[in-house]
Design an enzyme around this catalytic site. Structure first.
Site, short mmCIF file in Angstrom:
data_model
loop_
_atom_site.label_atom_id
_atom_site.label_comp_id
_atom_site.label_asym_id
_atom_site.label_seq_id
_atom_site.Cartn_x
_atom_site.Cartn_y
_atom_site.Cartn_z
N GLY A 328 0.82 -1.19 0.00
CA GLY A 328 0.00 0.00 0.00
C GLY A 328 0.86 1.25 0.00
N HIS A 330 1.98 3.17 2.45
CA HIS A 330 3.12 3.14 3.38
C HIS A 330 4.27 2.34 2.82
CE1 HIS A 330 5.14 2.33 7.37
NE2 HIS A 330 4.87 3.62 7.48
N CYS A 331 3.94 1.28 2.09
CA CYS A 331 4.96 0.37 1.56
C CYS A 331 5.84 1.00 0.49
CB CYS A 331 4.31 -0.88 0.98
SG CYS A 331 3.21 -1.75 2.11
N ILE A 332 5.36 2.04 -0.17
CA ILE A 332 6.13 2.62 -1.28
C ILE A 332 6.79 3.94 -0.91
CG2 ILE A 332 4.66 1.44 -2.95
CD1 ILE A 332 3.39 4.14 -3.64
#
Length: 343
Positions: A328, A330-332
């Site tokens: 999502g 936050h992950c990128i």
């Protein structure tokens, strides 16, 4: 010299991201094009509030510039994938306000069959060099999405990541905690048993905590709450809430648990359980960049975050394409904290 990881709500100098390139996560040109549009939407949303640097692969700068616009900084380095939270460094600061970067061992989320990490395993050091900060090497296989701190000594972890057989099979819980505390300046680890069900499928991380629970401020944690008993995360989210409500933080405060209702959709187009989660948000200077899913619960989640962060603007960005790739918002993204003399 003691370093600690500041909480995400502390002021940032900038946000780092990585540009999607051809790799197994995106199975064809159409998926890759859609991913680039989605990543660019996040970058532009963050750029309204703070500087953004995007690392792109060789020969991809011109296409990235077209989608990102003129205000995003671009740098070229070899890449395998595009999840900067996991492949980038974890920035920490010392008592004098100096910045350093923790370089965890990255092995493709537990050496998964589809993953490649020859180049991604070096990105943390590249970013540290670009930021002109020293590197703190760690022997622990770990990713940024597998940790979440409150800035006052507490860190959230999951059994299936740090103790998983694909990452640290010979480490004990005590050894993991000691290394995490040494690098992040934390003193108490709160362990959750696993991640969301959908995070164990193709392209899953095998249990990252940043899709399950996150600190919103010291003493307060937001938790994914699946409302539909038909979804396997219904029981999982009840487990998380029960565990966290029974915990105190490193300062001895009982945790206040704020449940964030999951989106109403249960399965993706292939019929697999989704792990759509509003917990995977990103805090930047003055804003909450919140995952949107075109779902009736989007606005419910946005209102919860408005109450939690009344001084910040809540910006919904469609994250369905990003979740299809395994993560999502936050992950990128990866924050570089501001230090003395900066923002």
């Amino acid at each position: 010299m003691t370093f600690r990881m500041p909480p995400e709500w502390a002021p940032h100098e900038r946000t780092w991201m990585a540009w999607p390139g051809p790799n197994p996560t995106f199975t064809n040109d159409e998926e890759l094009a859609e991913a680039r549009v989605a990543w660019a939407s996040v970058a532009r949303a963050v750029r309204r509030f703070e500087p953004v640097t995007v690392v792109h692969g060789p020969g991809q700068g011109e296409g990235a510039r077209e989608l990102l616009g003129p205000d995003v900084d671009l740098v070229e380095r070899e890449l395998d994938d595009a999840w900067m939270r996991d492949i980038g460094p974890t920035f920490v600061t010392d008592e004098d306000g100096r910045l350093a970067a923790v370089d965890w061992v990255f092995n493709g989320w537990g050496a998964q069959d589809w993953a490649r990490w020859e180049h991604d395993s070096k990105i943390a050091r590249h970013v540290a060099d670009l930021a002109e900060v020293p590197v703190l090497n760690s022997p622990l296989v770990n990713e940024g999405g597998a940790i979440h701190v409150d800035g006052e000594g507490t860190v959230l972890l999951t059994d299936t990541v740090q103790l998983g057989p694909g990452r640290n099979p010979d480490w004990t819980r005590e050894q993991v905690e000691a290394e995490i505390h040494a690098k992040l300046g934390t003193t108490k680890a709160i362990w959750l048993p696993h991640g969301l069900a959908g995070d164990y499928g193709m392209y899953g991380t095998q249990g990252h905590v940043d899709i399950v629970a996150a600190f919103a401020k010291p003493g307060t944690v937001v938790v994914h709450s699946q409302q539909d008993p038909a979804h396997p995360d219904f029981v999982r989210s009840q487990t998380y809430v029960e565990i966290l409500r029974g915990q105190t933080d490193a300062q001895g405060r009982p945790l206040e648990v704020v449940e964030i209702p999951a989106p109403t959709v249960l399965r993706d187009e292939e019929g697999d359980w989704v792990d759509y989660s509003y917990i995977n948000h990103y805090l930047c200077n003055g804003a909450v960049i919140l995952c949107g899913f075109g779902d009736p619960n989007d606005e419910i989640a946005a209102n919860v975050f408005r109450d939690l962060f009344p001084e910040r603007e809540v910006v919904l960005v469609d994250a369905r394409t990003i979740f299809a790739g395994g993560g999502g918002i936050h992950c990128i993204t990866q924050q570089q904290p501001a230090v003395r003399g900066t923002r």
